[in-house]
Design a protein around this motif. Structure first.
Motif, PDB file in Angstrom:
ATOM      1  N   ARG A   1    -138.661 -19.672   5.556  1.00 24.29           N
ATOM      2  CA  ARG A   1    -139.816 -20.587   5.236  1.00 24.29           C
ATOM      3  C   ARG A   1    -139.021 -21.500   5.730  1.00 24.29           C
ATOM      4  NH1 ARG A   1    -137.035 -19.523  -1.242  1.00 24.29           N
ATOM      5  NH2 ARG A   1    -138.754 -17.403  -1.396  1.00 24.29           N
TER       6      ARG A   1
ATOM      7  N   CYS B   1    -123.968 -12.012  -2.941  1.00 25.76           N
ATOM      8  CA  CYS B   1    -125.453 -11.576  -3.435  1.00 25.76           C
ATOM      9  C   CYS B   1    -126.421 -10.854  -3.103  1.00 25.76           C
ATOM     10  CB  CYS B   1    -125.598 -12.950  -1.983  1.00 25.76           C
ATOM     11  SG  CYS B   1    -125.196 -14.238  -1.661  1.00 25.76           S
TER      12      CYS B   1
ATOM     13  N   ILE C   1    -136.258 -15.883   3.527  1.00 26.10           N
ATOM     14  CA  ILE C   1    -135.908 -17.756   3.643  1.00 26.10           C
ATOM     15  C   ILE C   1    -135.320 -18.524   4.415  1.00 26.10           C
ATOM     16  CG2 ILE C   1    -133.646 -18.680   2.016  1.00 26.10           C
ATOM     17  CD1 ILE C   1    -133.344 -16.467  -0.149  1.00 26.10           C
TER      18      ILE C   1
ATOM     19  N   LEU D   1    -129.844 -25.559   3.175  1.00 28.11           N
ATOM     20  CA  LEU D   1    -129.171 -24.285   2.562  1.00 28.11           C
ATOM     21  C   LEU D   1    -127.610 -25.226   2.199  1.00 28.11           C
ATOM     22  CD1 LEU D   1    -130.422 -21.722   5.469  1.00 28.11           C
ATOM     23  CD2 LEU D   1    -131.078 -21.497   2.619  1.00 28.11           C
TER      24      LEU D   1
ATOM     25  N   PRO E   1    -132.631 -18.081 -11.570  1.00 30.05           N
ATOM     26  CA  PRO E   1    -131.370 -16.752 -12.453  1.00 30.05           C
ATOM     27  C   PRO E   1    -130.824 -16.940 -11.632  1.00 30.05           C
ATOM     28  CG  PRO E   1    -133.109 -15.973 -10.769  1.00 30.05           C
ATOM     29  CD  PRO E   1    -133.935 -17.309 -10.312  1.00 30.05           C
ATOM     30  N   MET E   2    -129.839 -17.455 -10.596  1.00 33.50           N
ATOM     31  CA  MET E   2    -129.082 -16.722  -9.967  1.00 33.50           C
ATOM     32  C   MET E   2    -127.565 -17.648 -10.275  1.00 33.50           C
ATOM     33  SD  MET E   2    -130.065 -18.186  -5.556  1.00 33.50           S
ATOM     34  CE  MET E   2    -128.047 -18.734  -5.164  1.00 33.50           C
TER      35      MET E   2
ATOM     36  N   PRO F   1    -135.684 -12.944  -2.630  1.00 30.55           N
ATOM     37  CA  PRO F   1    -135.992 -12.915  -1.589  1.00 30.55           C
ATOM     38  C   PRO F   1    -135.226 -12.489  -0.540  1.00 30.55           C
ATOM     39  CG  PRO F   1    -135.859 -14.921  -2.053  1.00 30.55           C
ATOM     40  CD  PRO F   1    -135.404 -14.468  -3.543  1.00 30.55           C
TER      41      PRO F   1
ATOM     42  N   ILE G   1    -122.416 -19.464   5.306  1.00 32.80           N
ATOM     43  CA  ILE G   1    -123.802 -18.458   4.765  1.00 32.80           C
ATOM     44  C   ILE G   1    -124.827 -18.999   5.297  1.00 32.80           C
ATOM     45  CG2 ILE G   1    -125.442 -17.817   2.292  1.00 32.80           C
ATOM     46  CD1 ILE G   1    -121.875 -17.778   1.277  1.00 32.80           C
TER      47      ILE G   1
ATOM     48  N   ARG H   1    -136.475 -24.805   6.261  1.00 28.78           N
ATOM     49  CA  ARG H   1    -134.507 -23.829   5.308  1.00 28.78           C
ATOM     50  C   ARG H   1    -133.699 -23.921   6.565  1.00 28.78           C
ATOM     51  NH1 ARG H   1    -137.931 -24.910   1.386  1.00 28.78           N
ATOM     52  NH2 ARG H   1    -137.492 -23.518  -0.377  1.00 28.78           N
TER      53      ARG H   1
ATOM     54  N   PHE I   1    -128.246 -26.396  -1.464  1.00 32.33           N
ATOM     55  CA  PHE I   1    -128.751 -26.025  -1.563  1.00 32.33           C
ATOM     56  C   PHE I   1    -127.289 -24.648  -2.288  1.00 32.33           C
ATOM     57  CE2 PHE I   1    -130.047 -21.153  -2.638  1.00 32.33           C
ATOM     58  CZ  PHE I   1    -131.012 -21.492  -4.167  1.00 32.33           C
ATOM     59  N   LEU I   2    -126.636 -24.362  -2.058  1.00 28.13           N
ATOM     60  CA  LEU I   2    -125.713 -23.800  -2.464  1.00 28.13           C
ATOM     61  C   LEU I   2    -124.645 -24.616  -3.239  1.00 28.13           C
ATOM     62  CD1 LEU I   2    -125.054 -20.793   0.544  1.00 28.13           C
ATOM     63  CD2 LEU I   2    -125.926 -20.757  -1.551  1.00 28.13           C
TER      64      LEU I   2
ATOM     65  N   CYS J   1    -128.618  -9.016  -5.473  1.00 30.38           N
ATOM     66  CA  CYS J   1    -130.185  -9.678  -5.029  1.00 30.38           C
ATOM     67  C   CYS J   1    -131.035 -10.021  -4.430  1.00 30.38           C
ATOM     68  CB  CYS J   1    -130.300 -11.699  -6.458  1.00 30.38           C
ATOM     69  SG  CYS J   1    -129.848 -10.940  -7.277  1.00 30.38           S
ATOM     70  N   HIS J   2    -129.882 -10.187  -3.243  1.00 24.91           N
ATOM     71  CA  HIS J   2    -130.277 -10.463  -1.858  1.00 24.91           C
ATOM     72  C   HIS J   2    -130.618  -9.096  -0.742  1.00 24.91           C
ATOM     73  CE1 HIS J   2    -132.198 -14.693  -2.523  1.00 24.91           C
ATOM     74  NE2 HIS J   2    -131.273 -14.872  -3.406  1.00 24.91           N
TER      75      HIS J   2
ATOM     76  N   TYR K   1    -122.144 -20.315  -8.820  1.00 24.25           N
ATOM     77  CA  TYR K   1    -121.319 -19.892  -7.597  1.00 24.25           C
ATOM     78  C   TYR K   1    -119.733 -20.901  -7.480  1.00 24.25           C
ATOM     79  CZ  TYR K   1    -123.475 -15.517  -6.671  1.00 24.25           C
ATOM     80  OH  TYR K   1    -124.630 -14.245  -6.716  1.00 24.25           O
TER      81      TYR K   1
HETATM   82  C1  HEC Z   1    -128.898 -12.564  -9.973  1.00 21.85           C
HETATM   83  C2  HEC Z   1    -129.643 -12.111  -8.601  1.00 21.85           C
HETATM   84  C3  HEC Z   1    -129.168 -13.371  -7.090  1.00 21.85           C
HETATM   85  C4  HEC Z   1    -127.884 -13.363  -7.298  1.00 21.85           C
HETATM   86  C5  HEC Z   1    -127.025 -12.610  -6.997  1.00 21.85           C
HETATM   87  C6  HEC Z   1    -127.722 -14.183  -5.914  1.00 21.85           C
HETATM   88  N1  HEC Z   1    -129.393 -14.961  -6.133  1.00 21.85           N
HETATM   89 FE1  HEC Z   1    -130.246 -16.522  -4.873  1.00 21.85          FE
HETATM   90  N2  HEC Z   1    -132.001 -15.672  -5.654  1.00 21.85           N
HETATM   91  C7  HEC Z   1    -132.315 -15.619  -6.560  1.00 21.85           C
HETATM   92  C8  HEC Z   1    -133.749 -15.379  -6.508  1.00 21.85           C
HETATM   93  C9  HEC Z   1    -134.772 -14.334  -8.069  1.00 21.85           C
HETATM   94  C10 HEC Z   1    -133.951 -16.379  -5.844  1.00 21.85           C
HETATM   95  C11 HEC Z   1    -135.842 -16.698  -5.800  1.00 21.85           C
HETATM   96  C12 HEC Z   1    -135.878 -18.288  -6.813  1.00 21.85           C
HETATM   97  C13 HEC Z   1    -136.996 -18.956  -5.996  1.00 21.85           C
HETATM   98  O1  HEC Z   1    -138.275 -18.295  -5.822  1.00 21.85           O
HETATM   99  O2  HEC Z   1    -137.027 -20.125  -6.485  1.00 21.85           O
HETATM  100  C14 HEC Z   1    -132.748 -16.592  -4.987  1.00 21.85           C
HETATM  101  C15 HEC Z   1    -133.446 -17.622  -4.496  1.00 21.85           C
HETATM  102  C16 HEC Z   1    -132.361 -18.045  -3.330  1.00 21.85           C
HETATM  103  C17 HEC Z   1    -132.612 -19.257  -1.591  1.00 21.85           C
HETATM  104  C18 HEC Z   1    -133.991 -19.250  -1.614  1.00 21.85           C
HETATM  105  C19 HEC Z   1    -133.675 -20.565  -2.250  1.00 21.85           C
HETATM  106  C20 HEC Z   1    -135.207 -21.244  -1.700  1.00 21.85           C
HETATM  107  O3  HEC Z   1    -135.382 -22.363  -2.278  1.00 21.85           O
HETATM  108  O4  HEC Z   1    -135.831 -21.265  -0.712  1.00 21.85           O
HETATM  109  C21 HEC Z   1    -131.560 -18.977  -1.608  1.00 21.85           C
HETATM  110  C22 HEC Z   1    -130.829 -19.856  -0.305  1.00 21.85           C
HETATM  111  C23 HEC Z   1    -130.272 -17.855  -1.906  1.00 21.85           C
HETATM  112  N3  HEC Z   1    -130.759 -17.863  -3.017  1.00 21.85           N
HETATM  113  C24 HEC Z   1    -129.180 -18.221  -1.800  1.00 21.85           C
HETATM  114  C25 HEC Z   1    -128.122 -16.997  -2.866  1.00 21.85           C
HETATM  115  C26 HEC Z   1    -126.557 -16.331  -2.400  1.00 21.85           C
HETATM  116  C27 HEC Z   1    -126.527 -17.522  -0.674  1.00 21.85           C
HETATM  117  C28 HEC Z   1    -126.522 -16.324  -3.288  1.00 21.85           C
HETATM  118  C29 HEC Z   1    -125.053 -15.679  -2.822  1.00 21.85           C
HETATM  119  C30 HEC Z   1    -123.928 -16.443  -2.895  1.00 21.85           C
HETATM  120  C31 HEC Z   1    -127.496 -15.589  -4.032  1.00 21.85           C
HETATM  121  N4  HEC Z   1    -128.429 -16.489  -3.633  1.00 21.85           N
HETATM  122  C32 HEC Z   1    -127.802 -15.190  -5.629  1.00 21.85           C
HETATM  123  C33 HEC Z   1    -131.284 -14.103  -7.184  1.00 21.85           C
HETATM  124  C34 HEC Z   1    -130.523 -14.192  -6.842  1.00 21.85           C
END
Ligand code: HEC
Length: 122
Positions: free
Chosen positions: A79, A49, A76, A87, A97-98, A71, A111, A82, A90-91, A52-53, A101
């Protein structure tokens, strides 16, 4: 009245069994592996992750401009709503755009614990 007694025993047992089976569907009651480890969760998050995070805001500010712009996990965690259950759910789902997985339940739990732990640290 031995017959009635036996029938009600069977009825009670099947209610109990149904209760146990239903519990398996609830992640924290039966299916979710315990105990979750924030430390392991951080390692998994670093691997999958981190592009991006960032962990928190200061790490996020220090990242190169081409890094993905999700973010930070600390943000997160702050928020509303959460918690680990949110979570964990969510996962399991896809979130554009994630990328999609396929995390093991153990990894999702870890996580979730990691992200929630950042709320306390900040
Ligand atoms: C390609 C980029 C990218 C990757 C890689 C990525 N994310 Fe994200 N993720 C984002 C973006 C952009 C947002 C914000 C989306 C939004 O504003 O709702 C986000 C939002 C989230 C949120 C917030 C959800 C919420 O509603 O508050 C969580 C939790 C999260 N990601 C977990 C993960 C985890 C854990 C991984 C790895 C397993 C991961 N992300 C990998 C781009 C990515």
């Amino acid at each position: 009245m031995p017959g009635i007694c036996r029938t009600s025993t069977i009825l009670v047992s099947s209610f109990l069994l149904a209760g146990c089976l239903a519990q398996e569907e609830v992640p924290f009651a039966g299916g979710m592996p315990e105990p979750a480890s924030a430390e392991r969760g951080e390692a998994v998050a670093q691997e999958w992750c981190a592009t991006c995070h960032a962990r928190d805001e200061s790490e996020r500010a220090a990242r190169p401009a081409e890094a993905g712009d999700g973010p930070s996990f600390a943000e997160i965690a702050r928020r509303e709503g959460r918690d680990e259950l949110f979570l964990w759910d969510f996962l399991e789902e896809d979130h554009f755009p994630m990328p999609t997985y396929r995390l093991f339940p153990r990894e999702r739990a870890d996580i979730a614990a990691y992200i929630v732990s950042l709320r306390i640290e900040e």
